[in-house]
Design an enzyme around this catalytic site. Structure first.
Site, PDB file in Angstrom:
ATOM      1  N   LYS A 180       0.790  -1.005  -0.039  1.00 50.79           N
ATOM      2  CA  LYS A 180       0.009  -0.063   0.169  1.00 50.79           C
ATOM      3  C   LYS A 180       0.919   1.582   0.199  1.00 50.79           C
ATOM      4  O   LYS A 180       1.956   0.892   0.370  1.00 50.79           O
ATOM      5  CB  LYS A 180      -1.294   0.187   1.522  1.00 50.79           C
ATOM      6  CG  LYS A 180      -1.835  -1.288   1.104  1.00 50.79           C
ATOM      7  CD  LYS A 180      -2.587  -1.356   2.654  1.00 50.79           C
ATOM      8  CE  LYS A 180      -1.614  -1.398   3.820  1.00 50.79           C
ATOM      9  NZ  LYS A 180      -2.389  -2.252   4.711  1.00 50.79           N
ATOM     10  N   THR A 212      -6.625   9.104   9.465  1.00 46.54           N
ATOM     11  CA  THR A 212      -5.975   8.062   8.159  1.00 46.54           C
ATOM     12  C   THR A 212      -6.245   7.221   9.463  1.00 46.54           C
ATOM     13  O   THR A 212      -5.823   6.076   9.447  1.00 46.54           O
ATOM     14  CB  THR A 212      -5.191   8.298   7.436  1.00 46.54           C
ATOM     15  OG1 THR A 212      -4.049   8.970   8.697  1.00 46.54           O
ATOM     16  CG2 THR A 212      -4.696   9.394   6.430  1.00 46.54           C
ATOM     17  N   GLY A 214      -6.945   4.154  10.676  1.00 44.24           N
ATOM     18  CA  GLY A 214      -8.236   2.639  10.721  1.00 44.24           C
ATOM     19  C   GLY A 214      -7.394   2.402   8.759  1.00 44.24           C
ATOM     20  O   GLY A 214      -8.677   1.675   8.275  1.00 44.24           O
ATOM     21  N   THR A 215      -7.169   3.385   7.609  1.00 46.12           N
ATOM     22  CA  THR A 215      -7.204   2.781   6.816  1.00 46.12           C
ATOM     23  C   THR A 215      -6.687   1.782   5.921  1.00 46.12           C
ATOM     24  O   THR A 215      -7.291   1.547   5.096  1.00 46.12           O
ATOM     25  CB  THR A 215      -6.587   3.836   5.765  1.00 46.12           C
ATOM     26  OG1 THR A 215      -4.579   3.883   6.072  1.00 46.12           O
ATOM     27  CG2 THR A 215      -6.788   5.442   5.937  1.00 46.12           C
ATOM     28  N   GLY A 216      -6.110   1.076   6.725  1.00 44.78           N
ATOM     29  CA  GLY A 216      -5.137  -0.300   6.018  1.00 44.78           C
ATOM     30  C   GLY A 216      -6.184  -1.127   6.773  1.00 44.78           C
ATOM     31  O   GLY A 216      -6.721  -1.919   5.497  1.00 44.78           O
ATOM     32  N   CYS A 217      -6.997  -1.465   7.612  1.00 45.31           N
ATOM     33  CA  CYS A 217      -7.804  -2.171   8.425  1.00 45.31           C
ATOM     34  C   CYS A 217      -9.455  -1.995   7.497  1.00 45.31           C
ATOM     35  O   CYS A 217      -9.983  -3.302   7.023  1.00 45.31           O
ATOM     36  CB  CYS A 217      -8.563  -1.639   9.699  1.00 45.31           C
ATOM     37  SG  CYS A 217      -7.304  -1.427  10.799  1.00 45.31           S
TER      38      CYS A 217
HETATM   39  N1  LIG Z   1      -3.656  10.815   2.472  1.00 47.28           N
HETATM   40  C1  LIG Z   1      -4.468   9.169   1.878  1.00 47.28           C
HETATM   41  N2  LIG Z   1      -4.538  10.296   0.857  1.00 47.28           N
HETATM   42  C2  LIG Z   1      -5.277   8.890  -0.387  1.00 47.28           C
HETATM   43  N3  LIG Z   1      -4.805   7.424  -0.178  1.00 47.28           N
HETATM   44  C3  LIG Z   1      -4.686   6.679   1.551  1.00 47.28           C
HETATM   45  C4  LIG Z   1      -4.053   7.929   2.038  1.00 47.28           C
HETATM   46  N4  LIG Z   1      -3.257   7.214   3.039  1.00 47.28           N
HETATM   47  C5  LIG Z   1      -3.974   6.112   3.021  1.00 47.28           C
HETATM   48  N5  LIG Z   1      -4.462   6.242   1.829  1.00 47.28           N
HETATM   49  C6  LIG Z   1      -5.110   4.687   1.369  1.00 47.28           C
HETATM   50  O1  LIG Z   1      -5.417   4.211   2.034  1.00 47.28           O
HETATM   51  C7  LIG Z   1      -4.726   2.807   2.431  1.00 47.28           C
HETATM   52  C8  LIG Z   1      -4.008   2.103   3.595  1.00 47.28           C
HETATM   53  O2  LIG Z   1      -2.782   2.493   3.421  1.00 47.28           O
HETATM   54  P1  LIG Z   1      -1.789   2.859   4.281  1.00 47.28           P
HETATM   55  O3  LIG Z   1      -2.183   4.023   5.196  1.00 47.28           O
HETATM   56  O4  LIG Z   1      -0.533   3.154   3.463  1.00 47.28           O
HETATM   57  O5  LIG Z   1      -1.793   1.848   5.097  1.00 47.28           O
HETATM   58  P2  LIG Z   1      -2.290   1.294   6.842  1.00 47.28           P
HETATM   59  O6  LIG Z   1      -3.504   1.825   7.677  1.00 47.28           O
HETATM   60  O7  LIG Z   1      -1.733  -0.076   6.873  1.00 47.28           O
HETATM   61  O8  LIG Z   1      -0.118   1.900   7.269  1.00 47.28           O
HETATM   62  C9  LIG Z   1      -4.217   2.617   0.487  1.00 47.28           C
HETATM   63  O9  LIG Z   1      -5.259   2.243  -0.069  1.00 47.28           O
HETATM   64  C10 LIG Z   1      -3.761   3.516   0.716  1.00 47.28           C
HETATM   65  O10 LIG Z   1      -3.730   4.517  -0.817  1.00 47.28           O
HETATM   66  C1  LIG Z   2      -7.323  -2.821  17.275  1.00 44.94           C
HETATM   67  C2  LIG Z   2      -6.111  -2.133  15.927  1.00 44.94           C
HETATM   68  N1  LIG Z   2      -5.638  -2.685  14.864  1.00 44.94           N
HETATM   69  C3  LIG Z   2      -5.204  -1.992  13.413  1.00 44.94           C
HETATM   70  C4  LIG Z   2      -4.825  -0.951  14.033  1.00 44.94           C
HETATM   71  C5  LIG Z   2      -4.029   0.004  12.787  1.00 44.94           C
HETATM   72  O1  LIG Z   2      -4.436   0.948  12.882  1.00 44.94           O
HETATM   73  P1  LIG Z   2      -3.400   2.377  12.410  1.00 44.94           P
HETATM   74  O2  LIG Z   2      -2.646   1.892  11.648  1.00 44.94           O
HETATM   75  O3  LIG Z   2      -4.714   2.926  11.388  1.00 44.94           O
HETATM   76  O4  LIG Z   2      -3.561   3.036  13.725  1.00 44.94           O
HETATM   77  C6  LIG Z   2      -4.926  -0.209  15.350  1.00 44.94           C
HETATM   78  N2  LIG Z   2      -4.770   0.912  15.457  1.00 44.94           N
HETATM   79  N3  LIG Z   2      -5.729  -0.421  16.146  1.00 44.94           N
END
Ligand SMILES: Nc1ncnc2c1ncn2[C@@H]1O[C@H](COP(=O)(O)OP(=O)(O)O)[C@@H](O)[C@H]1O
Ligand SMILES: Cc1ncc(COP(=O)(O)O)c(N)n1
Length: 281
Positions: A180, A212, A214-217
Protein backbone atom coordinates in the site's frame (compact mmCIF):
# COMPACT_ATOMS: atom_id res chain seq x y z
CA UNK A 1 -16.07 -27.43 6.59
CA UNK A 2 -17.24 -24.36 4.73
CA UNK A 3 -20.88 -24.06 3.71
CA UNK A 4 -21.15 -22.33 0.34
CA UNK A 5 -24.80 -22.84 -0.48
CA UNK A 6 -26.01 -19.68 1.28
CA UNK A 7 -26.77 -16.60 -0.84
CA UNK A 8 -25.56 -14.39 2.00
CA UNK A 9 -21.84 -13.60 1.73
CA UNK A 10 -20.18 -14.30 5.08
CA UNK A 11 -16.98 -12.52 6.05
CA UNK A 12 -14.93 -13.18 9.20
CA UNK A 13 -12.39 -10.80 10.74
CA UNK A 14 -9.78 -12.03 13.22
CA UNK A 15 -8.31 -8.88 14.73
CA UNK A 16 -8.03 -6.53 17.69
CA UNK A 17 -10.84 -4.40 19.07
CA UNK A 18 -10.42 -0.60 18.78
CA UNK A 19 -12.65 1.09 21.37
CA UNK A 20 -12.42 4.28 19.29
CA UNK A 21 -14.22 2.56 16.41
CA UNK A 22 -11.89 3.66 13.59
CA UNK A 23 -9.63 0.63 13.15
CA UNK A 24 -9.53 -3.08 14.00
CA UNK A 25 -12.64 -5.21 14.38
CA UNK A 26 -14.91 -2.15 14.39
CA UNK A 27 -13.61 -0.81 11.06
CA UNK A 28 -13.81 -4.29 9.56
CA UNK A 29 -17.42 -4.93 10.58
CA UNK A 30 -18.55 -1.49 9.38
CA UNK A 31 -16.86 -2.10 6.05
CA UNK A 32 -18.38 -5.57 5.66
CA UNK A 33 -21.81 -4.13 6.37
CA UNK A 34 -21.42 -1.27 3.88
CA UNK A 35 -20.43 -3.76 1.19
CA UNK A 36 -23.37 -6.10 1.90
CA UNK A 37 -21.39 -8.91 3.48
CA UNK A 38 -22.48 -10.48 6.76
CA UNK A 39 -19.71 -9.70 9.27
CA UNK A 40 -18.44 -12.00 12.02
CA UNK A 41 -15.48 -11.62 14.36
CA UNK A 42 -12.88 -13.39 16.46
CA UNK A 43 -11.22 -10.86 18.76
CA UNK A 44 -7.49 -11.32 19.45
CA UNK A 45 -6.96 -8.39 21.84
CA UNK A 46 -8.89 -5.55 23.41
CA UNK A 47 -7.18 -2.20 22.93
CA UNK A 48 -7.98 0.90 24.95
CA UNK A 49 -7.83 3.36 22.10
CA UNK A 50 -9.11 6.66 20.80
CA UNK A 51 -7.98 9.16 18.17
CA UNK A 52 -5.17 10.28 20.50
CA UNK A 53 -3.51 6.87 20.64
CA UNK A 54 -3.39 3.37 22.09
CA UNK A 55 -3.59 3.60 25.88
CA UNK A 56 -3.68 -0.10 26.71
CA UNK A 57 -3.52 -3.57 25.12
CA UNK A 58 -5.12 -6.65 26.69
CA UNK A 59 -4.35 -9.81 24.73
CA UNK A 60 -6.79 -12.70 24.81
CA UNK A 61 -5.59 -16.27 25.39
CA UNK A 62 -4.94 -18.07 22.11
CA UNK A 63 -7.54 -20.66 23.13
CA UNK A 64 -10.26 -17.97 23.35
CA UNK A 65 -9.39 -16.79 19.84
CA UNK A 66 -9.57 -20.36 18.55
CA UNK A 67 -12.92 -21.00 20.22
CA UNK A 68 -14.44 -17.92 18.58
CA UNK A 69 -13.28 -19.20 15.17
CA UNK A 70 -14.64 -22.68 15.96
CA UNK A 71 -18.03 -21.26 16.93
CA UNK A 72 -18.34 -19.21 13.75
CA UNK A 73 -17.15 -21.91 11.37
CA UNK A 74 -19.09 -24.80 12.88
CA UNK A 75 -22.41 -22.98 12.70
CA UNK A 76 -22.47 -20.01 10.32
CA UNK A 77 -19.76 -20.77 7.74
CA UNK A 78 -17.19 -18.45 6.19
CA UNK A 79 -16.88 -17.33 2.54
CA UNK A 80 -13.76 -15.18 3.10
CA UNK A 81 -11.72 -14.04 6.08
CA UNK A 82 -9.08 -11.52 7.07
CA UNK A 83 -6.61 -11.10 9.87
CA UNK A 84 -5.52 -7.81 11.42
CA UNK A 85 -3.78 -7.13 14.74
CA UNK A 86 -2.38 -10.38 16.17
CA UNK A 87 0.09 -9.49 18.86
CA UNK A 88 1.95 -12.69 19.67
CA UNK A 89 3.20 -16.01 18.30
CA UNK A 90 0.81 -18.31 20.15
CA UNK A 91 -2.25 -16.51 18.72
CA UNK A 92 -0.67 -16.52 15.24
CA UNK A 93 -0.03 -20.26 15.48
CA UNK A 94 -3.52 -21.19 16.66
CA UNK A 95 -5.14 -19.10 13.90
CA UNK A 96 -2.98 -20.81 11.27
CA UNK A 97 -4.00 -24.16 12.77
CA UNK A 98 -7.71 -23.30 12.42
CA UNK A 99 -7.29 -21.89 8.88
CA UNK A 100 -5.69 -25.19 7.82
CA UNK A 101 -8.02 -27.44 9.82
CA UNK A 102 -11.18 -25.92 8.34
CA UNK A 103 -9.54 -25.05 4.98
CA UNK A 104 -10.69 -21.45 5.40
CA UNK A 105 -10.17 -19.39 2.25
CA UNK A 106 -9.70 -16.94 0.69
CA UNK A 107 -7.60 -15.43 3.50
CA UNK A 108 -6.50 -11.79 3.45
CA UNK A 109 -3.58 -11.14 5.82
CA UNK A 110 -3.10 -7.54 6.92
CA UNK A 111 0.29 -7.76 8.69
CA UNK A 112 -0.48 -5.06 11.27
CA UNK A 113 2.68 -4.17 13.21
CA UNK A 114 2.57 -0.59 14.50
CA UNK A 115 -0.39 1.79 15.03
CA UNK A 116 -0.30 5.20 13.30
CA UNK A 117 0.39 6.74 16.72
CA UNK A 118 3.48 4.54 17.17
CA UNK A 119 2.20 1.80 19.53
CA UNK A 120 3.63 -1.66 18.87
CA UNK A 121 0.74 -4.02 17.94
CA UNK A 122 2.85 -7.10 17.02
CA UNK A 123 5.66 -8.23 19.31
CA UNK A 124 8.99 -7.96 17.46
CA UNK A 125 9.78 -11.58 18.34
CA UNK A 126 6.58 -12.68 16.55
CA UNK A 127 7.44 -11.11 13.18
CA UNK A 128 9.06 -14.31 11.92
CA UNK A 129 6.08 -16.36 13.16
CA UNK A 130 3.80 -14.23 10.98
CA UNK A 131 6.01 -15.02 7.97
CA UNK A 132 6.07 -18.75 8.76
CA UNK A 133 2.42 -19.27 9.71
CA UNK A 134 -0.14 -16.98 8.07
CA UNK A 135 1.63 -15.55 5.04
CA UNK A 136 1.95 -18.96 3.31
CA UNK A 137 -1.84 -19.41 3.69
CA UNK A 138 -2.76 -16.01 2.26
CA UNK A 139 -4.67 -15.33 -0.95
CA UNK A 140 -3.52 -11.73 -0.42
CA UNK A 141 -1.12 -9.96 1.96
CA UNK A 142 -1.60 -6.20 2.40
CA UNK A 143 1.48 -4.60 4.02
CA UNK A 144 1.95 -0.87 4.22
CA UNK A 145 5.40 0.37 3.28
CA UNK A 146 7.06 0.05 6.71
CA UNK A 147 5.54 -3.45 7.12
CA UNK A 148 6.83 -4.50 3.67
CA UNK A 149 10.27 -3.24 4.73
CA UNK A 150 10.17 -5.35 7.91
CA UNK A 151 8.95 -8.43 6.02
CA UNK A 152 11.68 -8.18 3.38
CA UNK A 153 14.45 -6.57 5.44
CA UNK A 154 15.00 -3.95 2.72
CA UNK A 155 14.54 -0.21 2.25
CA UNK A 156 11.81 0.23 -0.36
CA UNK A 157 12.29 3.76 -1.61
CA UNK A 158 12.05 3.03 -5.35
CA UNK A 159 9.37 1.38 -7.45
CA UNK A 160 11.85 -1.30 -8.55
CA UNK A 161 12.62 -2.08 -4.91
CA UNK A 162 8.90 -2.39 -4.16
CA UNK A 163 8.41 -4.76 -7.12
CA UNK A 164 11.32 -6.89 -5.91
CA UNK A 165 9.80 -6.89 -2.40
CA UNK A 166 6.47 -8.04 -3.83
CA UNK A 167 8.22 -11.00 -5.49
CA UNK A 168 9.98 -11.78 -2.22
CA UNK A 169 6.66 -11.84 -0.33
CA UNK A 170 5.22 -14.27 -2.90
CA UNK A 171 8.30 -16.43 -2.36
CA UNK A 172 7.19 -16.69 1.29
CA UNK A 173 4.10 -18.56 0.02
CA UNK A 174 1.43 -15.89 -0.43
CA UNK A 175 -0.57 -15.99 -3.66
CA UNK A 176 -0.63 -12.21 -4.09
CA UNK A 177 0.43 -9.02 -2.35
CA UNK A 178 -0.59 -5.36 -2.34
CA UNK A 179 2.09 -3.01 -1.06
CA UNK A 180 0.00 0.00 0.00
CA UNK A 181 1.12 3.50 -0.80
CA UNK A 182 -0.24 5.57 2.08
CA UNK A 183 3.26 6.12 3.48
CA UNK A 184 4.76 7.21 0.13
CA UNK A 185 5.60 10.86 -0.46
CA UNK A 186 4.20 12.84 -3.37
CA UNK A 187 0.87 13.84 -4.82
CA UNK A 188 -0.49 10.31 -5.33
CA UNK A 189 -1.18 7.32 -3.08
CA UNK A 190 -0.45 4.32 -5.27
CA UNK A 191 -0.98 0.71 -4.19
CA UNK A 192 1.08 -1.93 -6.03
CA UNK A 193 -0.44 -5.38 -6.57
CA UNK A 194 1.52 -8.45 -7.69
CA UNK A 195 -0.34 -11.71 -8.35
CA UNK A 196 2.60 -13.80 -9.47
CA UNK A 197 2.01 -12.98 -13.13
CA UNK A 198 1.79 -9.23 -13.45
CA UNK A 199 1.94 -5.95 -11.58
CA UNK A 200 -1.06 -3.64 -11.27
CA UNK A 201 -1.28 -0.20 -9.71
CA UNK A 202 -4.26 1.50 -8.08
CA UNK A 203 -3.79 5.23 -7.75
CA UNK A 204 -5.67 8.03 -6.04
CA UNK A 205 -4.71 11.63 -5.41
CA UNK A 206 -3.03 11.95 -2.00
CA UNK A 207 -5.61 13.53 0.30
CA UNK A 208 -4.21 16.00 2.79
CA UNK A 209 -5.79 14.98 6.12
CA UNK A 210 -4.77 13.68 9.54
CA UNK A 211 -7.91 11.49 9.67
CA UNK A 212 -6.37 8.27 8.36
CA UNK A 213 -6.81 6.08 11.44
CA UNK A 214 -7.79 2.61 10.28
CA UNK A 215 -7.22 3.04 6.54
CA UNK A 216 -5.31 -0.24 6.29
CA UNK A 217 -7.96 -2.20 8.22
CA UNK A 218 -10.71 -0.68 6.08
CA UNK A 219 -8.90 -1.50 2.83
CA UNK A 220 -8.24 -5.16 3.71
CA UNK A 221 -11.79 -5.58 5.04
CA UNK A 222 -13.21 -4.24 1.78
CA UNK A 223 -11.11 -6.72 -0.22
CA UNK A 224 -12.38 -9.51 2.05
CA UNK A 225 -16.03 -8.50 1.64
CA UNK A 226 -15.69 -8.49 -2.14
CA UNK A 227 -13.89 -11.86 -2.14
CA UNK A 228 -16.69 -13.24 0.05
CA UNK A 229 -19.11 -12.21 -2.68
CA UNK A 230 -17.03 -14.18 -5.19
CA UNK A 231 -15.36 -11.29 -6.98
CA UNK A 232 -12.00 -11.92 -8.67
CA UNK A 233 -9.01 -10.53 -6.76
CA UNK A 234 -8.20 -7.61 -9.08
CA UNK A 235 -11.76 -6.36 -9.04
CA UNK A 236 -11.94 -6.79 -5.24
CA UNK A 237 -8.78 -4.70 -4.80
CA UNK A 238 -10.05 -2.01 -7.15
CA UNK A 239 -13.32 -1.70 -5.21
CA UNK A 240 -11.41 -1.68 -1.90
CA UNK A 241 -9.19 1.16 -3.10
CA UNK A 242 -12.28 3.09 -4.17
CA UNK A 243 -13.93 2.38 -0.79
CA UNK A 244 -10.98 3.56 1.31
CA UNK A 245 -10.33 6.61 -0.87
CA UNK A 246 -13.90 7.86 -0.46
CA UNK A 247 -13.70 7.09 3.28
CA UNK A 248 -10.59 9.33 3.55
CA UNK A 249 -11.90 12.01 1.17
CA UNK A 250 -15.05 12.67 3.24
CA UNK A 251 -13.71 12.74 6.82
CA UNK A 252 -15.94 12.83 9.88
CA UNK A 253 -13.67 15.19 11.87
CA UNK A 254 -14.14 13.20 15.09
CA UNK A 255 -11.78 13.32 18.07
CA UNK A 256 -8.78 15.46 18.86
CA UNK A 257 -6.12 13.34 17.11
CA UNK A 258 -5.92 11.00 14.11
CA UNK A 259 -9.64 10.57 13.48
CA UNK A 260 -11.48 7.65 11.84
CA UNK A 261 -12.37 7.50 8.17
CA UNK A 262 -15.94 7.69 6.91
CA UNK A 263 -17.20 4.19 6.27
CA UNK A 264 -20.51 5.29 4.77
CA UNK A 265 -18.92 7.61 2.17
CA UNK A 266 -18.66 4.78 -0.39
CA UNK A 267 -22.44 4.40 -0.32
CA UNK A 268 -23.23 8.10 0.08
CA UNK A 269 -21.02 9.23 -2.84
CA UNK A 270 -21.67 6.20 -5.01
CA UNK A 271 -21.33 8.09 -8.29
CA UNK A 272 -17.87 9.47 -7.54
CA UNK A 273 -15.02 7.47 -9.06
CA UNK A 274 -11.83 8.74 -7.51
CA UNK A 275 -9.17 6.21 -8.42
CA UNK A 276 -7.43 4.97 -11.55
CA UNK A 277 -5.96 1.54 -12.15
CA UNK A 278 -3.26 0.28 -14.43
CA UNK A 279 -3.64 -1.82 -16.49
CA UNK A 280 -7.36 -1.06 -16.37
CA UNK A 281 -9.36 -3.69 -14.47
N1 LIG B 1 -3.53 10.50 2.45
C1 LIG B 1 -4.05 9.54 1.67
N2 LIG B 1 -4.70 9.86 0.53
C2 LIG B 1 -5.24 8.91 -0.26
N3 LIG B 1 -5.16 7.59 0.02
C3 LIG B 1 -4.53 7.20 1.14
C4 LIG B 1 -3.93 8.14 2.03
N4 LIG B 1 -3.39 7.47 3.08
C5 LIG B 1 -3.64 6.17 2.85
N5 LIG B 1 -4.30 5.98 1.69
C6 LIG B 1 -4.77 4.71 1.13
O1 LIG B 1 -5.34 3.99 2.21
C7 LIG B 1 -5.00 2.59 2.12
C8 LIG B 1 -4.21 2.20 3.36
O2 LIG B 1 -2.90 2.69 3.18
P1 LIG B 1 -1.75 2.84 4.24
O3 LIG B 1 -1.91 4.11 4.97
O4 LIG B 1 -0.47 2.67 3.48
O5 LIG B 1 -1.98 1.60 5.21
P2 LIG B 1 -1.93 1.47 6.79
O6 LIG B 1 -3.19 2.08 7.31
O7 LIG B 1 -1.85 -0.01 6.97
O8 LIG B 1 -0.69 2.20 7.24
C9 LIG B 1 -4.25 2.45 0.80
O9 LIG B 1 -5.18 2.11 -0.22
C10 LIG B 1 -3.65 3.82 0.58
O10 LIG B 1 -3.38 4.09 -0.78
C1 LIG C 1 -7.02 -2.82 17.02
C2 LIG C 1 -6.21 -2.11 15.99
N1 LIG C 1 -5.93 -2.73 14.83
C3 LIG C 1 -5.21 -2.10 13.87
C4 LIG C 1 -4.75 -0.81 14.07
C5 LIG C 1 -3.92 -0.14 13.02
O1 LIG C 1 -4.57 1.00 12.47
P1 LIG C 1 -3.75 2.36 12.27
O2 LIG C 1 -2.45 1.97 11.61
O3 LIG C 1 -4.58 3.21 11.42
O4 LIG C 1 -3.52 2.91 13.66
C6 LIG C 1 -5.06 -0.18 15.29
N2 LIG C 1 -4.63 1.07 15.57
N3 LIG C 1 -5.78 -0.86 16.24
Amino acid sequence: MITTSSRISRALTIAGSDSGGGAGIQADLKTFQELNAFGMSAITAVTVQNTLGVHGIYELDAEIVARQIDAVVEDLGVDALKTGMISNSSILEIIADRVKRYRLSPLVVDPVMVAKGGALLLEKSAQHTLVNTLIPLARLVTPNLPEAEVLTGKRLNTEDARKEAARQILDMGAEAVVIKGGHLEGEFSTDLLFDGESFHTFTSPRISTRHTHGTGCTFSAAVTAELAKGRPLLEAVRIAKEFVTRAIAHPLELGGGHGPTNHWAFRQYRNQTVISSSPRT
